[in-house]
Structures are given as C-alpha cells and as structure tokens.
Write a protein that holds these residues in place. Structure first.
Motif, PDB file in Angstrom:
ATOM      1  N   TYR A   1       0.839  -1.204   0.000  1.00  0.00           N
ATOM      2  CA  TYR A   1       0.000   0.000   0.000  1.00  0.00           C
ATOM      3  C   TYR A   1       0.878   1.259   0.000  1.00  0.00           C
ATOM      4  O   TYR A   1       0.676   2.170  -0.805  1.00  0.00           O
ATOM      5  CB  TYR A   1      -0.922  -0.019   1.220  1.00  0.00           C
ATOM      6  CG  TYR A   1      -1.694   1.273   1.425  1.00  0.00           C
ATOM      7  CD1 TYR A   1      -2.916   1.483   0.793  1.00  0.00           C
ATOM      8  CD2 TYR A   1      -1.192   2.285   2.248  1.00  0.00           C
ATOM      9  CE1 TYR A   1      -3.617   2.665   0.967  1.00  0.00           C
ATOM     10  CE2 TYR A   1      -1.888   3.478   2.428  1.00  0.00           C
ATOM     11  CZ  TYR A   1      -3.101   3.652   1.782  1.00  0.00           C
ATOM     12  OH  TYR A   1      -3.779   4.825   1.950  1.00  0.00           O
ATOM     13  N   PHE A   2       1.871   1.276   0.888  1.00  0.00           N
ATOM     14  CA  PHE A   2       2.722   2.468   0.980  1.00  0.00           C
ATOM     15  C   PHE A   2       3.638   2.597  -0.237  1.00  0.00           C
ATOM     16  O   PHE A   2       3.917   3.695  -0.699  1.00  0.00           O
ATOM     17  CB  PHE A   2       3.525   2.464   2.285  1.00  0.00           C
ATOM     18  CG  PHE A   2       2.707   2.884   3.467  1.00  0.00           C
ATOM     19  CD1 PHE A   2       2.341   4.225   3.625  1.00  0.00           C
ATOM     20  CD2 PHE A   2       2.263   1.964   4.403  1.00  0.00           C
ATOM     21  CE1 PHE A   2       1.561   4.625   4.699  1.00  0.00           C
ATOM     22  CE2 PHE A   2       1.484   2.358   5.486  1.00  0.00           C
ATOM     23  CZ  PHE A   2       1.133   3.693   5.629  1.00  0.00           C
TER      24      PHE A   2
ATOM     25  N   ASN B   1       2.845   1.729  -3.254  1.00  0.00           N
ATOM     26  CA  ASN B   1       2.004   2.292  -4.313  1.00  0.00           C
ATOM     27  C   ASN B   1       1.810   3.797  -4.139  1.00  0.00           C
ATOM     28  O   ASN B   1       1.635   4.523  -5.109  1.00  0.00           O
ATOM     29  CB  ASN B   1       0.636   1.598  -4.351  1.00  0.00           C
ATOM     30  CG  ASN B   1       0.754   0.170  -4.836  1.00  0.00           C
ATOM     31  OD1 ASN B   1       1.745  -0.200  -5.465  1.00  0.00           O
ATOM     32  ND2 ASN B   1      -0.250  -0.646  -4.551  1.00  0.00           N
ATOM     33  N   LYS B   2       1.793   4.258  -2.893  1.00  0.00           N
ATOM     34  CA  LYS B   2       1.607   5.692  -2.617  1.00  0.00           C
ATOM     35  C   LYS B   2       2.938   6.444  -2.675  1.00  0.00           C
ATOM     36  O   LYS B   2       2.952   7.673  -2.607  1.00  0.00           O
ATOM     37  CB  LYS B   2       1.025   5.876  -1.214  1.00  0.00           C
ATOM     38  CG  LYS B   2      -0.373   5.339  -1.066  1.00  0.00           C
ATOM     39  CD  LYS B   2      -1.361   6.445  -0.788  1.00  0.00           C
ATOM     40  CE  LYS B   2      -2.753   5.908  -1.043  1.00  0.00           C
ATOM     41  NZ  LYS B   2      -3.744   6.958  -1.149  1.00  0.00           N
TER      42      LYS B   2
ATOM     43  N   ASP C   1      -7.863   4.976   5.516  1.00  0.00           N
ATOM     44  CA  ASP C   1      -8.030   4.455   4.158  1.00  0.00           C
ATOM     45  C   ASP C   1      -8.231   2.941   4.233  1.00  0.00           C
ATOM     46  O   ASP C   1      -7.837   2.307   5.209  1.00  0.00           O
ATOM     47  CB  ASP C   1      -6.789   4.781   3.315  1.00  0.00           C
ATOM     48  CG  ASP C   1      -7.082   4.764   1.819  1.00  0.00           C
ATOM     49  OD1 ASP C   1      -8.224   4.406   1.446  1.00  0.00           O
ATOM     50  OD2 ASP C   1      -6.187   5.112   1.031  1.00  0.00           O
TER      51      ASP C   1
END
Lengths: 209, 276
Positions: A126-127, A129-130, A174
């Motif tokens: 997740y991180f 991708n961000k 999120d």
C-alpha cells in the motif's frame, strides 16, 4: 471415493459460517467440532473431512497437500501469496484491512510514519504504491494498543464494524483491502478431484445467492 | 543470493537411478543426447529468450565487459544449435540432462534446477505433439509415478484472453477469472480446431488415460505457439514436468523450424521421493 476430501478451515469467526455453508449443500459436519477441543471431524457421508486450523496455518496445509481444500480470508491469502488455487469467494466473513489513526488526523500519512500491523506485506505494498516510506512494526495482536502507547503513529488492522477502533479513539484513514472467506485448493488435489471440487464450488456459489 | 541446490549422497543415488532408467527409455525411443554451454553469451542467446526469461536470467560481466549468462533454460540453446546447423531432412529427436539457472520471481535468489528433457525438431505435426506426451507419460510411469496427470491446453486460447484474465489464470485465481475453467478428458479436444489433430493421434492410446484437456492452462514463457502442458502427481502442489510447442523459437536464431518438447524438473521429483 476412498479417502475423504480434506478441508482445512480457519477456526474462529469463519468456522461456524463454513459449517453452515456446507450444511446448506447437504454436507453435514454437525456442531461437535465447534464446541469441543477436537481438531478434525468427518461429515455424515464420510466423503469429507474438516480440519480446524489457525487462520495463518490454513494456506500451509493446502499448499503442502496436507489438506485438499481450505477456507480462509482473502486478507491472509494476499498477505502470504501462497501457491494455491483460489476457487471461489464464499461471500461470508466480510471485513476490511484498514489504516487507522487517532481521530481527526486524516492527513497524518507522511514519510517515516510508524505503522503497527499483523499484515506487513499488504501494508508495505500500500505504501509502496503511494510512494511513502513507512516504518512497519510487525505485531501479533492487540494492534489498537500501539498508537495509544506511542509504539506507532497509526495501525493497519482488520475491522468488520469499526467498533473496536472507535473504542480506542481510532478512525479509518483508508481501506487497503476488502476481504471475505475464500475456498482454496491444492493445485494437485484440484486435478485429482476435479469433478467433485467443481460440483462443490457450484453448490457453494449457488447457496450464496 | 544463491539458493544452492545441494544433493545428499542418498538423493544422489536415487537421482542417478532415475536418470539411468529415463535415459534407457529415451534412447530406445531414438532420442540423441545433446549438450549445451553452461556459461553463455547474453547477446548470442537473447533473441529467443522472451520477456519472462530475460528478467529471470542470471547475468554477469567478464573482464572484457562481455555480458555472460548461466544457461537460463535448455530449450533456447538447443534451438540456437539446431538453427545454426544445416537444416535436417528428417525430424531430429534430442534429449538432455542439464541444469538451468534462473532468478526466483519473488525472492530474486539464483535457483539451479536440474532438468531431464526431450524435444522433436522439424516436425510440426500433431503426431509429434502426441509422441512427446506419450513418451512423457511412459517416462513418468517408468520412474514410479503411475498416477501422474498431464494437463494439456493451447497457447492460443490464453493469448486470446484479455490481460487481466490471463494474469488471473497465471496466479491460479479463478475468482478474478470469473469461473473454474473447463477441464476434462481428451474428448473435449475432439471439436477444437487447434487440438482435434492431437485428439486423433491420442485416442485409443493407453497413455491418454493420463491426459486431460484444461482450458485454463497458461504459461509464463512467451515462446509457446501450440500445445502447452503441465504434469502433476498427488500431494505435490507444483508441476513435476512441463512443456509445449514453440514453432517460432528457432526462427529467432535464423532458421525457421518447428519444435516441440518436454522437461522433467528433477529437483521437484527428488523432493517428492524424499517424502515417500
């Protein structure tokens, strides 16, 4: 059919719903295994055997062929990226892996943020991708305590209703993944028992509706 | 990192016995042994490697700054040899027993895999496809795997799929794919344009009891152009053998010749024997 088809089922909240789903399609394991310390039981026909396994161990049983089939949450499957066949989304056991932090701090995400989690791989992804560099802290339980005690800034954890988060003054930042119970198979068992498994999948899918 | 494949003396004996009986059978079926380089030139081999192998290749530089690789696959260097020698007038049948070296897609470790494989070059017929499958089945029976299952599909059916569906099948994710793919006896091939020739060549052969059509079979290697297959045995979640037809591969090395082949993963087979 000589040896029964073995189904490794995650104990805890998925077990009773799994047994109920099988009951609906005529495979009756009874409720003895839920209430007792017994770790496995056969159905009335003797064609199926149910193993009661910790959620994180289900994929190991199925991947290594110790069980032919398994029932486990998508959260565990995606976290472990095991070599198993994903046959069907059974629709029950719905929950989400979310990022949660102290109330009223929606824009807390920044570089080197400390995140406590049971799901390091999914959280890291997740991180990544961000494009945020996060410092993950792997924990095995009571994740909600981490921000309260200063161990981490935020957490990534499973929630079904959000009640536990609220109790600890945490709110969702999120959603990382929406999860539900999946039926999985060992790639070799899938071939050996193909027609039985396909009928089972179809029956379970139609009782879902 | 190197994930060293060390074989114990006990396993070495088992391995040697398997290779001996496999070699005996494959020689009796008129296959000839072929040897390819362990260390190769990247530029020389790369035309036939395809994207998947290019990313998993073990590559290093020598003093003259030439790019070298460890043999990433047995099929590509064999294709190069056959493409650079005068075109054969008759089909050529070859076998090999050699390691390949690839980086693991997840851990990036270097993994050495011992393969026993065999190929038919310069024969585009369905009979050649059938011969490979029948020989493979006989080999597995000889090695003691009497309950092996050979799943056969066609590379075209996977290539026709949209990218996300193909990915779903590669990941064994039938939820994302939308359904459990159709699979059954070779009778399912009977009315398929791509596989009816194979059906005709296989029907009535005793080995066809081991062979299944699987519409959901896809493979990572880009070079397949016809049948593709994977072999499973009970209690082992990984295929112990695989292969297919790759009619475009020799052309990438300069000579347009069809080819079909199979390879047994001897490391997976050894690990299965260890648990028996």
């Amino acid at each position: 059919m000589n040896t029964p088809i073995t189904i490794a089922t995650a104990k805890g909240y998925l077990l009773s719903e799994s047994i109920a789903a099988f009951e609906k399609i005529g495979i009756s394991f009874g409720n003895a295994i839920e209430e007792s310390r017994k770790l496995f039981t056969n159905d009335e026909s003797g064609h199926y055997s149910l193993l009661k396994i910790r959620p994180w161990d289900v994929t190991e049983y199925v991947e290594n062929g110790a069980a032919d089939l398994g029932i486990v949450g998508l959260d565990v499957l995606d976290e472990k990226k095991s070599n198993v066949i994903r046959l069907a989304d059974l629709g029950f056991g719905k929950c989400s892996l979310v990022l949660a932090g102290p109330e009223n701090q929606k824009d807390i995400l920044r570089h080197h943020i400390k995140v406590a989690t049971k799901f390091p791989n999914l959280t890291q992804q997740y991180f990544d991708n961000k494009g945020i560099k996060a410092n993950l802290i792997k924990l095995y339980g009571a994740i909600e305590l981490a921000p309260l005690t200063g161990l981490s800034d935020i957490i990534s954890d499973l929630t079904a209703t959000g009640a536990t988060l609220k109790e600890h003054n945490l709110e969702v930042i999120d959603t990382i993944l929406d999860s539900s119970a999946y039926l999985i198979a060992n790639p070799s068992s899938y071939r050996t028992h193909y027609s039985t498994i396909v009928s089972l999948v179809n029956a379970l899918k139609s009782q879902k509706r | 990192m190197i994930n060293i494949t060390e074989i114990t003396p006990e396993d070495s004996i088992k391995l040697q016995k398997m290779i001996e009986s496999a070699t005996q059978l494959i020689k009796a079926a008129q296959y000839q042994w072929i040897q390819t380089p362990t260390i190769d030139s990247y530029n020389s081999l790369s035309p036939g490697l395809g994207n998947h192998l290019k990313t998993s290749v073990v590559r290093f530089m020598d003093r003259g700054n030439d790019s070298l690789i460890l043999r990433p696959d047995n099929t590509a260097p064999i294709a190069r040899i056959m493409a650079s020698t005068p075109a054969p007038k008759q089909p050529v049948k070859l076998f090999y027993n050699a390691s390949k070296f690839q980086r693991h897609p997840k851990s990036n470790d270097i993994v050495e895999t011992l393969e026993f494989g065999f190929e038919i070059i310069a024969d585009s017929s369905a009979n050649a496809d059938a011969e490979i499958l029948i020989t493979l089945s006989q080999l597995l029976t000889t090695l003691g795997f009497k309950d092996h299952i050979i799943d056969v599909g066609h590379s075209k059916s996977a290539q026709a799929l949209p990218h996300n569906k193909r990915e779903a099948l590669l990941n064994n994710d039938f939820v994302k794919y939308g359904e459990v793919p159709e699979r059954g006896s070779i009778a399912l091939m009977k009315d398929m344009d791509t596989l009816k020739g194979l059906y005709n060549a296989l029907q009535h052969k005793p080995e066809s009891d081991h062979i299944y059509f699987n519409s959901g079979l896809v493979k990572e290697l880009d070079y397949y152009t016809g049948i593709i297959f994977e072999v499973y045995i009970p209690h082992c979640g990984y295929p112990i053998a695989s292969g297919g037809r790759y009619d475009g591969l020799l052309r990438t090395y300069g000579t347009d010749l069809p080819a079909v082949g199979a390879a047994l993963n001897m490391n997976t087979i050894l690990s299965v024997l260890g648990t028996k």
